[in-house]
Every structure is written in C-alpha cells, then in structure tokens.
Design an enzyme around this catalytic site. Structure first.
Site, PDB file in Angstrom:
ATOM      1  N   LYS A  26      78.826  35.754  29.845  1.00  0.00           N
ATOM      2  CA  LYS A  26      80.158  35.724  30.454  1.00  0.00           C
ATOM      3  C   LYS A  26      81.191  35.185  29.477  1.00  0.00           C
ATOM      4  O   LYS A  26      82.265  35.772  29.285  1.00  0.00           O
ATOM      5  CB  LYS A  26      80.124  34.866  31.719  1.00  0.00           C
ATOM      6  N   ARG A  96      82.106  28.131  36.340  1.00  0.00           N
ATOM      7  CA  ARG A  96      81.034  29.108  36.546  1.00  0.00           C
ATOM      8  C   ARG A  96      79.961  28.968  35.474  1.00  0.00           C
ATOM      9  O   ARG A  96      80.241  28.570  34.350  1.00  0.00           O
ATOM     10  CB  ARG A  96      81.582  30.542  36.485  1.00  0.00           C
ATOM     11  N   GLY A 105      73.921  35.484  40.836  1.00  0.00           N
ATOM     12  CA  GLY A 105      73.728  34.667  42.026  1.00  0.00           C
ATOM     13  C   GLY A 105      72.723  33.550  41.892  1.00  0.00           C
ATOM     14  O   GLY A 105      72.525  32.775  42.826  1.00  0.00           O
ATOM     15  N   MET A 107      72.686  30.928  39.728  1.00  0.00           N
ATOM     16  CA  MET A 107      73.231  29.609  39.411  1.00  0.00           C
ATOM     17  C   MET A 107      74.556  29.407  40.142  1.00  0.00           C
ATOM     18  O   MET A 107      75.032  30.289  40.850  1.00  0.00           O
ATOM     19  CB  MET A 107      73.370  29.449  37.901  1.00  0.00           C
ATOM     20  N   ARG A 352      80.375  42.915  31.869  1.00  0.00           N
ATOM     21  CA  ARG A 352      79.035  42.814  31.276  1.00  0.00           C
ATOM     22  C   ARG A 352      78.377  44.174  31.399  1.00  0.00           C
ATOM     23  O   ARG A 352      78.788  45.006  32.218  1.00  0.00           O
ATOM     24  CB  ARG A 352      78.205  41.748  31.983  1.00  0.00           C
ATOM     25  N   HIS A 468      74.912  40.514  47.287  1.00  0.00           N
ATOM     26  CA  HIS A 468      73.785  39.878  46.601  1.00  0.00           C
ATOM     27  C   HIS A 468      72.520  40.718  46.760  1.00  0.00           C
ATOM     28  O   HIS A 468      71.802  40.992  45.791  1.00  0.00           O
ATOM     29  CB  HIS A 468      73.566  38.472  47.164  1.00  0.00           C
ATOM     30  N   SER A 777      38.347  47.970  19.480  1.00  0.00           N
ATOM     31  CA  SER A 777      39.232  47.960  20.646  1.00  0.00           C
ATOM     32  C   SER A 777      39.332  46.509  21.098  1.00  0.00           C
ATOM     33  O   SER A 777      38.326  45.898  21.479  1.00  0.00           O
ATOM     34  CB  SER A 777      38.651  48.834  21.763  1.00  0.00           C
ATOM     35  N   CYS A 844      43.061  47.397  24.716  1.00  0.00           N
ATOM     36  CA  CYS A 844      42.813  48.035  26.004  1.00  0.00           C
ATOM     37  C   CYS A 844      42.895  47.064  27.166  1.00  0.00           C
ATOM     38  O   CYS A 844      42.553  47.420  28.295  1.00  0.00           O
ATOM     39  CB  CYS A 844      41.448  48.729  26.004  1.00  0.00           C
ATOM     40  N   TYR A 864      46.856  52.242  18.449  1.00  0.00           N
ATOM     41  CA  TYR A 864      47.168  52.682  19.814  1.00  0.00           C
ATOM     42  C   TYR A 864      47.126  51.496  20.763  1.00  0.00           C
ATOM     43  O   TYR A 864      46.597  50.417  20.450  1.00  0.00           O
ATOM     44  CB  TYR A 864      46.185  53.755  20.284  1.00  0.00           C
TER      45      TYR A 864
END
Length: 896
Positions: A26, A96, A105, A107, A352, A468, A777, A844, A864
């Site tokens: 913010k 804020r 919402g 904080m 934002r 909200h 693996s 895996c 992988y």
C-alpha cells in the site's frame, strides 16, 4: 540514522513502487501514485523494518521513530493547511496496515483519527454539516474502541440499533445530526463503563495507540492463519500508513468505492466495481449497505434500480475512468483500486495488483500478452500455479435439475456441495472430521477466515461483489454467493429461511458461485474442459520449462487423468496399492502365511497375472512414456488384520487358519515398522516377491510393445536402498529376471533400474548406489521423515505449535526443507552424477506439486518432478516459472 518514515502526497514522494518490501504494497503504491501526479491524500508510511524492530525488541519502537513521525505529520499539515489536534481547523487521519503481500481484511484500520469533543465541533463548523461531523465521530469511537481498546463491536451496534428502533428507521443515513450526537454520548459511556476510563481525547495518544494496534494486528490469529494459507513469512512485518482523511460521507456529492480495471472473476476487459454515496469505505466492504454499480452497463446487467456512478456523478466518473486507465497502463496489470469522492473531488486511496480467480488470471495474462502490454514470458509469470487448482475440478452439470432456494451475487465462481454450517469454528471442526461444509453467514468478517478456508463454499445474506466474503473467497478459490438478501438466518435456531422454506444446520445444499444461486440438495457435477486461455498459457509454459512433469498414479483412472492434464509419464506407481484389491488380497495373505519359499512362490503365481494386467493397462495409457514402478514397499503385516476379532472374521470368510494368522501377525509385529522389514529388505529376504513383480513388468511391456504405436519405457525402482551392495544385489536380480523373460519371448524392451532415495545414508553414499542404479527418484516424503525423525502421520499434533512459534515457517511435508533435506538431495545429485553422468533424477514425493519445491528442483538440476494427477498443470506452470527465474527472465511476483 535509519529512515523509518517515508512521506508521500502533494505531487511528490520519498519512495516508489519498487520499495514494496520496505514500504509495504500500500505504501509503495501510494508513493508511486503521488509521483505520477494522481490525486492522493498526503501522508506517510512507517516502514516494515520498524515493525520487525518492534517485535525483535520487546514491542519497543526504534530510536528516532517518534521524531520522524512528528516530522511526517508536520509535512502533511503543511500540504493540507490543517493542524493535527487543532480544535478549530483539525487534521484528521486514517491509520492503516500495509504488508508487502496483500492481506485483505486481515489486519486493522482506524479512520477519522484525531476527533475528540473539541475537534468534532471544529469539523462541524468547517464542513457546515453537523450531521457529517458526528457521524464521523461515532465511527471513530467504534473503530478505535474495537481495534485499539479491545472492546466488542457489538456493544456499539446494540446502542445504534436501539436508536434506530426508537426512531423507526432502518439505515444509518436516516439519522440526523442530533441523533448522532446522542449516539456519541452513549458510545463514550460504553467505553467508560467497560474500561473505567474515558475515551481518549488526546489526538497524539490516539495516533500512537492506533499505530501500535496495527503492528499488533500483524500477529493476530486471522493474520497468522492467512499467512500460513498463502505462505507469507512472519518475518516480513507490516508497514503502517498514516494518511490525511478525505470524506465520502459528506452528503450526496460525496461517495466511496472499490473498483477493478477488469472483471476479477472472468477477466473481461471492462471496469468492474461498486460504490456508495454518502458513505465511508468500511460501508462498501462490510456489506452494511447494498452498494451500487460503477457503470450503467453493470447496473443493467445486475438488474439494479439505484443509479450507477456513471449516471449519478458523470463528471467525476469520467475523471475516474481516465485515472484508472493510466494506472493499468502504468502497472501493466489489472488494478484493484479504492477511491473516495469528497464533494465532487476525486481522491485515490489505494491501488494494487488485484486478486483474481484462476480463470480471470489466465484470461488477463493472455489478453495482456495479446495486446502487447506484456511478453509471453511475463504472462507465464503472472499466474499463480496453485490457483490453477480452481480450474481442475468439477462444476455443476448444466443439464441437472436445479431447485433454486435463494439467489444473490455471483461473487466467486465455481460450485460446491456440503452441509449447512452457520459458525466458522464449527465449519473447521466438521472439515477436520471429513465433512464437506457450506458456510452460511449474515456476512463474513476477518475473524471467519479459518472457517472460510475449511468450507467448500460460502454464502452471505449481505454484502456486495467487493465485500469481505467475495474478495477472500476469490483469493482462496472458494465459490461464493454474496448478498443473498432473501436468506434470513436465525443463529439461535441454527436455520435459514428463504422463499418460504426453512433449512437446518447439517442439511445439504449446493451453491453455484458463477450464477449466484443457492440450490437444494446435491447437484450433479461435470468435469472441466481445459481449453482456450488455459491451453494457450500452458503451451507457452511448456515451451520454456526444462523440468519434465510426471504423475504419481497406479490406477487406469489416475493415469488417464494425468495424461489428460499433460503428464509426461508416471513418476511413481505404488504396487502395494494393487495388492490390496479384493481379487488378490487372499493370495497375498496366502503368500505371507507360507512356511517356505515354495509356498510363497505358489501364492505369488496366483498374484502374477493380476500384476501383469495392471501394468498392461498403465503401459497402454502411457505408451511411449516412462513409467516408474516401485516394487513392494510396506511391511507385510499391513496386509493382515491385527485385532483378534478381525482375524477370526477373516478366517471364517477366507478359509485361512485363524491360529496361524494370529501367530504370523505376532511374528510380523514391529515396534517401528517404518524403520523395519520393508522396502528392498523384503526383496533381499524374499527375492521371489521382487522376481514376480519384475517378470510381470517386463511381460506387460513386451505385450504392449506389440499393440501400441510406441513401446512403453518401464523404470523399475527398488525402495529404501541404503547401501551400494544392496543396490548391486537388486540390480542383478532385476537383470537376471528380465533376461529370462526376454529369452522366453524372443523379444526385448528397454528398461531402467534405479532406486528411491529416501534415507540420509542413501543420499550421502549416492556414488555407491550410482555404480548400479540408472536413476534416482527422491522420495521426499520419507526423506523428510528420516531426516527430521518426524512421522508425517503424527506430526499434525505438534507442527502447528512449531509454526506458531516461528521454529518452522511452513510444514516440511508440504514445502520442501531446502536447508536440510534439500542439502541431502544436492549431495546425492552431485555424487551420483559424478559416477554416472547420464543419471536420470527426479522427485516423487508430495513436494513434486509444490511450486516452491519445484523451483528448488530446477536449481539443483533434476530432470523431472512427479505429483498427483490434478497437480500436473500446477507443476507444469511452476516448472516454467522456475526456468524463467533460473535464466534471469521474468520472475513471478509471489508477494504482489
């Protein structure tokens, strides 16, 4: 001297958007908008570093902060021409939160700070509107008392409701100035009655109380829960933004609202949002009043009668459209914007990158790339991989009978069926018991976050598309129907009524978040069609990723699902799951009860045809792709009952000898089976088991080779190997069996022999294993267990305490521990690769579907990852993002 405070407004700023880590999202964006010359109320940001210092030093502020805050306040006073605490010309401010990651919402916020019994009179005189002044004062007392003083919001609502009842009015805007003055007197009386001290009148005391409360809210329960859910580190802290107030509640020429530059649910490129005339921001998001559409088209689409902002405030609306267009162009992304109109003057309070559904994220990313705003690589980086989960599950069948019991707003798309539940705690409890729940509330609040996460879907009687409930549900990927005003909830009776019908807690309903409907009972679902933007983005991702993505699957359904989601083979087929099938469990138990090898081989001969047919199905589905088959892993005692009554029942139905079963169960009992006679130790002790499985694999591969366009590529994996000599023995057993089958068949197929690295010793001595293993693996589930000495089945009892105390940032069974377990993987990869450079390596465990863990696999150079079928698209996208980061390309903004 450390700079703790950064100013903004008046056409300049000390910071900019690149300083999000220090100023919070913010604060950084307020500074950026100020520098762009947009109308931003001036203020200052107290940095996240100040929050970190605050918690690291016994909740004490750093030296110099008070002086810097005073200087920042003086700068604001100079810009706006008002003085903080001046009874005749008071400056009022908002306080804020502003973490670097958006936490809507979670904080605390305090508006209208600086009001007291003197300054409220000054505000009334300056504005010429006594009603507005005392309306603002009562709002401030309520917020400050709740956020800072710890009083219940309900105490003040009760006072207000009594006033409305006496006056015969229903909405706050019907109260006159004199009414609000009486409410203020009673509000202050509530504070003195509950605390024994008057409501604070010193504006500077109020300011520091609010700043402390915002810092404290970083550690409230809902913020902690949200951080765990979205993987936001506690160590980041939050900034505090102190900003001069502008007022949307100054009559019919004033308003407040929330807007998205594109539709956050669908991604459609048109302005989307809501506003309220004569209101403050809390009124829009809290669902206290029904908001109005921004555009005439939006109003007509929703069938609303109240005028849109485009119609009610055409001049200001035109200015607003120009500003939001500039913001999307500047940030190159869909923006979530908060704004206020004060007496026909537009003010921008926040921008934002907007939270969006997965469907919307895909469309926006693909559209922006098509528009030339961003590159294809940046588009890949814009979509959160885990958000794809929203797209991969069933939706309501359009041909199914729908009994609509209530209608509201389509706040978050998707569908869900579950039991009605009216309480967040109860929703969490029922979810833990395995029940699907629909949380039904008058309106949600940040305190409901845990129940919303536990629920399959959410319904609220009040609130709009930016309430909200709507915002949080979209971020979670939960379907949501908000503003279903025809639903009347009785908390006491635990029922809701709508359209003349009453529904009790525990009854089944279905919600359609895409249409905004609540339906009676369970409604049929259909599988999603992943086309259009999904296919476009995934094709771009596949073109840039290096890591292959396989699936963990041992059933034909899982294998087909995985192939449909783009899996490039099977990375883990657990053969023990096949042994539990009813058609073969009797033969398995016969094998376990056998007194000698001959008896075991006779029983295994009965199992072998089943094993072969299993592999034929899998190899056919995965023809031309690798299939990694893990040989029998669990200890044998898992295949027979342990309770005497269960053993007697089994003996009666199977014809097996009960006493022999009991004796064998006792013989097989182990104090710690996870570290006992399991994995490759079964293959060494009873080689005939592994011989049967290897033969079934090779015979199945040869059979499929004859019928499929491409031969399957079996990879035979031996689990729990710890020593080179074990691997040597198992490799020889495998090759000897395979060669025997080849000789019988007069044909061959290519295959690999490898092991699962799941023990620290295996990782450390990977060079020994690599002399005989052709692939590794990494079984990260068990490797995590054996490295930490923690059972994942029992860890839930205490891991939460570790995360609450900051010892673990995340559950190591969800997010790979890169320092410990990760080091073992690095060591194994290096030592194994040094012995066998062509060694194929992947993971895996469950971490194979976790984006952060996938990024780690990219850095280590694995070949992988393998994950559950529904996480294959997530892994494909995460692998692409990891590849872009590793080669210095567009990095995904994880904390936007």
């Amino acid at each position: 001297m450390t700079q703790w405070v950064y100013g903004f407004g008046g056409g300049s700023a000390d910071g900019d958007a690149s300083m999000k880590n220090l100023l919070g999202g913010k604060g950084a964006n307020l500074a950026e908008m100020s520098s762009l010359g947009l109308p931003v109320p001036p203020g200052f940001t107290v940095t996240t570093d100040a929050c970190v210092h605050y918690y690291s030093n016994g909740q004490q502020y750093p030296d110099g902060l008070r002086d810097q805050v005073a200087a920042g306040l003086a700068r604001v006073e100079g810009v706006v021409g008002k003085t903080f605490g001046d009874p005749s010309n008071p400056l009022l401010v908002s306080v804020r939160s502003g973490a670097r990651a958006s936490m809507p919402g979670m904080m605390d916020t305090v508006l209208n700070l600086g009001l007291n019994d003197q300054t409220v009179e000054g505000l009334a005189t300056l504005s010429g509107d006594r009603r507005f002044a005392f309306d603002s004062y009562r709002r401030f007392i309520t917020m400050y008392s709740s956020v800072v003083l710890g009083l219940s919001h309900d105490d003040f609502e009760e006072v207000l409701d009594d006033h409305k009842d006496r006056l015969g009015v229903t909405v706050d805007t019907d109260l006159a100035a004199a009414d609000w003055e009486k409410v203020v007197v009673e509000y202050k009386a509530v504070v003195e009655r509950e605390l024994g001290t008057p409501f604070p009148q010193d504006p500077h005391e109020q300011l520091w109380g609010a700043m402390s409360a915002v810092f404290a809210s970083w550690m409230n329960d809902r913020a902690k829960f949200y951080r765990r859910m979205h993987d936001i580190p506690e160590s980041w802290g939050t900034a505090v933004n102190v900003q001069s107030m502008v007022f949307g509640n100054m009559g019919e020429t004033s308003a407040t609202g929330v807007a998205f530059t594109r539709n956050p649910s669908t991604g459609e490129a048109r302005l989307y949002g809501e506003f309220l005339i004569n209101a403050q921001g809390e009124d829009v998001v809290a669902g206290i009043r029904t908001p109005q559409s921004l555009t005439r088209a939006g109003r007509e689409e929703m069938g609303e009668t109240a005028p849109s902002m485009e119609e009610a405030m055409p001049v200001v609306f035109a200015q607003f459209v120009d500003v939001v267009g500039k913001l999307e162009t500047h940030y190159c992304d869909m923006q979530d914007i908060e704004f206020t109109v004060e007496q026909d003057r537009l003010w921008m309070l926040q921008t934002r990158n907007g939270k969006r559904t997965a469907k919307s994220a895909l469309k926006i990313a693909v559209d922006l790339a098509a528009e030339g705003v961003i590159s294809q690589e940046e588009a890949i980086s814009r979509v959160e991989p885990s958000a794809l989960d929203q797209l991969l599950h069933p939706t309501l069948d359009p041909s199914a009978t729908r009994s609509v019991v209530a209608a509201g707003l389509p706040a978050s798309p998707g569908a869900a069926t579950g039991k009605i539940c009216f309480d967040a705690d109860e929703a969490e409890r029922l979810n833990q018991l395995g029940d699907a729940v629909i949380l039904v509330r008058e309106e949600t609040s940040p305190e409901d976050i845990h129940g919303m996460h536990a629920a399959r879907g959410i319904v609220t009687a009040r609130g709009g598309m930016t309430s909200h409930a709507a915002v949080v549900a979209r971020g979670m990927g939960r379907p949501c129907v908000s503003g279903a005003g025809e639903i009347h909830i009785s908390e006491k009776a635990q029922t809701f009524t709508a359209r003349g019908r009453t529904f009790k807690a525990g009854e089944i309903i279905t919600i359609d978040g895409s249409k905004g409907e609540v339906l009676d009972g369970a409604v049929a679902m259909i599988e999603p069609e992943l086309t259009g933007d999904f296919q476009t983005l995934m094709a771009w991702a596949d073109a840039v990723r290096r890591l292959k993505v396989r699936a963990n699957a041992e059933t034909p359904l899982d294998a087909r699902t995985a192939r449909g989601f783009g899996a490039e083979g099977i990375g883990l087929c657990r053969t023990e799951h096949m042994f539990f099938d009813e058609a073969r469990i009797a033969a398995v138990r016969e094998m376990i009860l056998a007194d000698d090898e001959a008896g075991r081989r006779a029983a295994l001969a009965k199992i072998a045809p089943f094993q072969k047919s299993d592999f034929v199905e899998l190899f056919t589905i995965m023809a031309g792709l690798p299939v990694t088959v893990r040989l029998l892993d669990p200890p044998l005692h898992e295949f027979i009952p342990h309770d005497e009554a269960d053993i007697d029942a089994l003996a009666a139905t199977s014809g097996l000898d009960a006493e022999k079963l009991k004796r064998r169960a006792k013989e097989l009992h182990e104090t710690n089976p996870m570290l006992g006679h399991r994995g490759c130790r079964l293959g060494v002790a009873y080689p005939e088991i592994y011989e049967m499985q290897v033969r079934a694999i090779i015979e199945a591969a040869l059979q499929v080779k004859k019928t499929a366009a491409e031969a399957p590529i079996p990879e035979i994996m031996h689990p729990l190997v710890a020593m080179g000599l074990e691997m040597k023995y198992l490799r020889e057993l495998t090759d000897r069996t395979a060669e025997a089958v080849f000789a019988e068949a007069g044909d061959r197929v290519d295959y690999l022999v490898g092991t699962m690295i799941e023990l620290p010793r295996a990782a450390l001595r990977a060079g020994d294993l690599a002399e005989h293993a052709e692939f590794f693996s990494f079984g990260t589930n068990d490797l995590t267990q054996t490295t930490f000495g923690i059972s994942r089945d029992d860890s839930g009892r205490f891991l939460q305490a570790y995360m609450d105390k900051g010892i673990f940032e995340t559950d190591p069974f969800v997010r790979l521990d890169q320092e410990g377990v990760g080091d073992l993987i690095r060591i194994a990869a290096e030592r194994g690769g040094a012995v066998r450079p062509e060694m194929k390596m992947g993971i895996c465990g469950e971490h194979g579907g976790d984006p952060a863990s996938i990024a780690f696999c990219e850095t280590v150079g694995l070949d992988y990852v393998s994950c559950s079928p529904y996480r294959v698209p997530i892994a494909r996208l995460a692998a692409a993002q990891a590849a872009l980061v590793s080669r210095g390309g567009a990095a995904r903004e994880k904390d936007r």
